[in-house]
Every structure is written in C-alpha cells, then in structure tokens.
Write an enzyme that holds these catalytic residues in place. Structure first.
Site, PDB file in Angstrom:
ATOM      1  N   LYS A 104      -6.361 -11.188   6.601  1.00 20.52           N
ATOM      2  CA  LYS A 104      -5.089 -10.471   6.544  1.00 20.52           C
ATOM      3  C   LYS A 104      -3.942 -11.434   6.854  1.00 20.52           C
ATOM      4  CE  LYS A 104      -6.763  -5.934   8.128  1.00 20.52           C
ATOM      5  NZ  LYS A 104      -6.343  -5.159   6.948  1.00 20.52           N
ATOM      6  N   ARG A 134     -15.524   0.853   4.757  1.00 21.28           N
ATOM      7  CA  ARG A 134     -16.398   1.652   3.876  1.00 21.28           C
ATOM      8  C   ARG A 134     -17.824   1.124   3.874  1.00 21.28           C
ATOM      9  NH1 ARG A 134     -12.186   0.489  -0.885  1.00 21.28           N
ATOM     10  NH2 ARG A 134     -10.859   0.311   0.935  1.00 21.28           N
TER      11      ARG A 134
HETATM   12  N1  BES Z   1      -8.316  -1.312   8.666  1.00 18.69           N
HETATM   13  C1  BES Z   1      -7.748  -1.515   7.390  1.00 18.69           C
HETATM   14  C2  BES Z   1      -6.822  -0.392   6.949  1.00 18.69           C
HETATM   15  C3  BES Z   1      -5.550  -0.182   7.728  1.00 18.69           C
HETATM   16  C4  BES Z   1      -4.351  -0.619   7.208  1.00 18.69           C
HETATM   17  C5  BES Z   1      -5.530   0.518   8.917  1.00 18.69           C
HETATM   18  C6  BES Z   1      -3.184  -0.402   7.893  1.00 18.69           C
HETATM   19  C7  BES Z   1      -4.360   0.738   9.604  1.00 18.69           C
HETATM   20  C8  BES Z   1      -3.184   0.295   9.088  1.00 18.69           C
HETATM   21  C9  BES Z   1      -8.861  -1.618   6.338  1.00 18.69           C
HETATM   22  O1  BES Z   1     -10.037  -2.197   6.774  1.00 18.69           O
HETATM   23  C10 BES Z   1      -8.338  -2.492   5.254  1.00 18.69           C
HETATM   24  O2  BES Z   1      -8.109  -3.647   5.504  1.00 18.69           O
HETATM   25  N2  BES Z   1      -8.140  -1.927   4.059  1.00 18.69           N
HETATM   26  C11 BES Z   1      -7.642  -2.645   2.955  1.00 18.69           C
HETATM   27  C12 BES Z   1      -8.478  -2.303   1.737  1.00 18.69           C
HETATM   28  C13 BES Z   1      -8.200  -3.160   0.543  1.00 18.69           C
HETATM   29  C14 BES Z   1      -8.662  -4.581   0.797  1.00 18.69           C
HETATM   30  C15 BES Z   1      -8.907  -2.583  -0.656  1.00 18.69           C
HETATM   31  C16 BES Z   1      -6.187  -2.252   2.725  1.00 18.69           C
HETATM   32  O3  BES Z   1      -5.855  -1.077   2.865  1.00 18.69           O
HETATM   33  O4  BES Z   1      -5.386  -3.134   2.470  1.00 18.69           O
HETATM   34 MN    MN Z   2     -10.046  -4.290   6.625  1.00 17.80          MN
END
Ligand code: BES
Ligand code: MN
Ligand code: ZN
Length: 500
Positions: free
Chosen positions: A283, A357
C-alpha cells in the site's frame, strides 16, 4: 460502572451533576421543566432565552451552582424535535452527557429519561450511549497510563437514570443488557485501537480466549501447525510473509436445554488482519497506519460472543475469526501465485492486497461445515465500499433474500446502518480466472461486489450475508453518542441477531 434506575424526581436528586434533556421548541414553562425553573428562580428561562441553547440535537449547556437545587452542576442537552423521539434519543442524550461530563471529570450523575425512551429498548440504548460516550483512545499516553482510569471508559462510575412512572423488571433487564453490550463494545474498541506491534494474531487469540473464559463460552485456537494439517491454505498464504504466526479462533456458545442446543447455530465470521501492509502489492505509506484496524471484523465477533455468552439467547452461536498479518518479505505470496483454499477451490492471487477474501474463503468454508442456519461475515474488505457508501452505511451482500432481510431488519433495530448491494449472476464473471477456478481481484469495477462474489463461492447454499465495514469501523469525528476511534460496528447487530 454501576447503573441505578430511580423514580426520584429530578428536583429531589442530590449528587455531583444532573442532566436534563430539552426538546427544540420546548420552553422553560413546559410541564417537565417548570419545576426546575421555579426552584431556580427562572434560571432555565434565562438560559433558554439566549441564542446559545435552543434544544437542537446534541447541543449542550453547563449551568453551575443552580440556586435552589441540591447539586453543583446542571447540564442541559438538546434532544431535537419531539416528533422523532425513540430509543436512539436515549442513546444521544446519555452519550452526549457522558462525553461532556467526562471532559470535566464528573464521577456520578443522574440523567432524567424522557417518558418516550423509558421503555426497555430506550433504557438499554441510554446505558449503551452513556458507557460508550465517555470513552477515549489515548491509551498509550503516559500521563493517562499513570492515572487509575481505563482510557476506554468515561470518568463516571455511577449512573442514575431518573425514570417517570413505575420501574419494571423489563426496564431493569434493558439496563443490564445495555451494560453487557457496552462492555462488549469497549472490548472491541480496545482490540481495534491497539497497534499492530501489540496486537498480533497470537496476542489477539489470547485476548479472545481470556474474554471467552470470562463470559463462560468455549474457545478453541488453532495454531500454525494445526492450520497446516487441516489445510487452511488461504490463511497460510496470506500470513507466509510475516514473522508472526497466524491463528484461527473458534468460539462456541451453547444454550441450555437439549432442544435449544440442537438448533442450527448462527455463524459469525470476522476478518482479522492484525496489520495490512498490502504485502508485495504494498500500500502507499499515506494512511497505512490505519491498517492496524483491519481486524475490526474479528474484534466485533469476539466482542459480540462475550455479550452473547452473558445474555444467553436460546440458539447456539459460533464465532470464527481467522487472524493473520499481511506483510511483504522474501517468503510472502507473489502476485500471480495460485493457492488452494480450505474448500479445495484454487485462487489466482492477482493482488496480494486483496488478502481479506483469501482468509475469509477458508473461514466461510469452515463455517459452512458447522451447518448453520445462516452466516454473517464482517470485514474491513474494500476501499470501493468506502467510495460507494462513505462513512455512514456498511455495505451488505447476500445470496439469500430472506436472510438478508432478517439482517437488514435487525440492523435497523440496533441502530447500525447497512445498505444492500446487487449480487446478480451477471457479476459472476468479475472473479473468473484463466489459470485457476477464481481470481482474487476483478478486472474492473465494482470492487465491493467483486469481493463479495469471491466470498459467495465459498458459502454454497447456506444463507449468507456479508458486511463490508471498511468505511464505518472507525470514526474521525465526535458523534452525539460516541467519541472518535473504533465504532465497534456489528457488536449490537450480532447480539440482536442472536437474541431475535
Ligand atoms: N483492508 C483493505 C480494505 C480497506 C480499505 C479497509 C480502506 C479500510 C479502509 C483490504 O485488504 C484491501 O486492501 N482491499 C483492496 C482490494 C483491492 C486490491 C482489490 C482495496 O480496497 O484497495
Ligand atoms: Mn489489503
Ligand atoms: Zn485488508
């Protein structure tokens, strides 16, 4: 905290502080306020004649040393329009009171409860609001640590609710339930607020075990070796880049009586990523610190299970929380890797940041094996859900309209907002893979539905509801009934689902 329900009229109360709710458009001569106004020689008339206090929802006014009354502090709280009053009004009244009194360190208070919210549900919401309203998150400030007070609680140790009319057994029950649910929410808030270095999967599993023991429910924890033996390969894949081993926590509440215990259980599944760096698909550093809260789903399930153990509903409930850490390293999963989940389904891992997931796929398949009446999973799953619904509603997805309606209806009662997303079969292709059975991210929008479509592959015909709480598990601002930090979203809903 001690809660007392009392019939004492507000004007007879002697203590540190008295709180009175005032409706918008109410005047100091209304039947409810007149006695105080007369006793204090028109103090309320003067206080309410200015622009400062009109009774608008959440508005507050401190009145020190009200002459003629046996208290050093009178706090007026705006309740808004009297037409929209319900049990949530009690939550706002008492939550705001706790928040304001906490700021000046009051330890005992009486709050006059309006007639309209003195039913058991209103009393419960009032107690919950009061216990949550005063909580903070500065747990690691050294000046707070040296003090005796728990930072997740307010300063008040005694709450007296002044109720009009007779105090019934059901009202006392409402107060007791409120206190139990609030305790569970406080536990959830503490777990979510604890940073990733201090809340690893092993530590969190230990917290679950301790909390379950205190609540009288069974708790089994699977370690890494057991996860490997049993084939929880989704969890192992997500965790393989981390120095901290994963855990799977299974909590079971069994009601008394053979018939009740034989009913199919309600299954609650919570995503527990104790820190989500994104893994190799790392991230951006901006905002990454918030990913300590990526276990908010698991924390809500653990909190709810403790309340359920104490409230003893007449159906079995099983809580399942996969706990992992998502880190990049030489041993981490790579984009493009194919893994075989617990259910045997192969998953192409296109993006290692779509890790929730993968662990939920394992946990949901395990939940299905328990033959539940229905499953609800709760997860901070997608940024796309935040884009769609912001910080007000949690996203909901389901494979069963009846179960979905049950959850939506229960959430309406518990005061938590959930919004259903479409799950038509046209969306199935979002998770199609060329190399494996499914892929973990979509080729395009919509992100929240894509995630839900992947989860759906692992629940079979079992009625299932998915709650995406990425936008609602944390609040930046102060709300009338709660302070900034973790919201413990889901705890009240799960308790109400179990009690339904
Ligand atoms: N934990 C994150 C989602 C999240 C985002 C929670 C903002 C709280 C606030 C999740 O694991 C994630 O990183 N999701 C990605 C999925 C994508 C790579 C398809 C996302 O939402 O960017
Ligand atoms: Mn994630
Ligand atoms: Zn995540």
């Amino acid at each position: 905290m001690k809660t007392i329900l009392s019939r004492t009229p507000a004007t007879d109360y002697r203590g540190e502080a008295l709180v009175i709710g005032v409706f918008k458009s109410e005047t100091a001569t209304s039947p409810r306020l007149r006695k105080i106004d007369v006793l204090t020689d028109g103090l309320l008339t003067r206080a309410m004649s200015g622009k400062e206090f009109s009774g608008r929802k959440g508005q507050t006014l401190f009145l020190y040393d009200p002459q003629g009354m046996g208290i050093p502090l009178l706090l007026l709280i705006g309740l808004g329009s009297p037409d929209t009053i319900d049990s949530e009004t009690g939550r706002i009244l008492c939550g705001t009171a706790a928040h304001r009194l906490n700021s000046i360190g009051v330890t005992g208070v009486a709050i006059e409860i309006p007639e309209e919210c003195s039913d058991p549900a209103g009393i419960r919401a009032s107690v919950e609001g009061f216990m949550i309203g005063g909580g903070g998150i500065g747990a690691y400030k050294t000046e707070k640590k040296t003090g005796r007070r728990d930072p997740y609680r307010g300063s008040c140790s005694t709450l007296t609710l002044l109720c009009p009319g007779t105090i019934t057994k059901a009202m006392r029950g409402g107060a007791a339930t409120g206190s139990t649910v609030a305790e569970a929410m406080i536990l959830t808030r503490r777990l979510v607020n604890t940073p990733g270095n201090l809340m690893t999967p092993v530590i969190m599993a230990g917290e679950a075990r301790k909390a379950c023991r205190a609540a009288g429910i069974s708790c089994t924890v699977m370690n890494e070796k057991q996860l490997r033996e049993r084939g929880f390969r989704g969890m192992l894949a997500v965790n393989q880049g981390s120095a901290n081993p994963p855990r799977l926590v299974v909590m079971r509440y069994r009601p008394e009586g053979a018939r009740a215990a034989a009913r199919p259980p309600l299954a609650l599944v919570g995503k527990g990523i104790t820190f989500d760096s994104g893994g190799i698909s790392i991230k951006p550093s901006k905002g990454m610190e918030k990913m300590k809260a990526d276990m908010a789903g698991a924390a809500a399930v653990i909190g709810a299970m403790t309340a359920i153990g104490r409230l003893k509903p007449s159906r079995p409930v099983i809580g399942i929380t996969p706990l992992c850490e998502n880190m990049p390293s030489g041993s981490a999963i790579r984009p493009g890797d194919v893994i075989t989940s617990y259910a045997g389904t192969t998953i192409e891992v296109v993006n290692t940041d779509a890790e929730g997931r993968l662990i939920l796929a394992d946990a949901l398949a395990y939940a299905v094996e328990q033959k539940p009446e229905g499953i609800v999973d709760i997860a901070t799953l997608t940024g796309a859900c935040v884009t769609a619904l912001g910080h007000v509603y949690a996203g909901l997805a389901s494979n069963d309209s009846e179960w979905s309606e049950t959850v939506v209806g229960t959430a309406r009662m518990s005061g938590e907002k959930v919004w259903p997303m479409p799950m038509d079969t046209e969306y199935d292709k979002l998770v199609e893979s060329e190399i494996a059975d499914v892929r973990n991210t979509g080729k395009e929008s919509p992100g929240m539905i894509t995630a839900a479509k992947l989860l759906e592959k692992f629940v079979g015909d079992t009625p299932w509801v998915h709650l995406d709480i990425a936008g609602v598990e944390w609040q930046k601002e102060t709300r009338p009934w709660s302070s900034p930090g973790p919201t413990a979203f889901g705890v009240r809903l799960f308790v109400d689902l179990a009690l339904r």
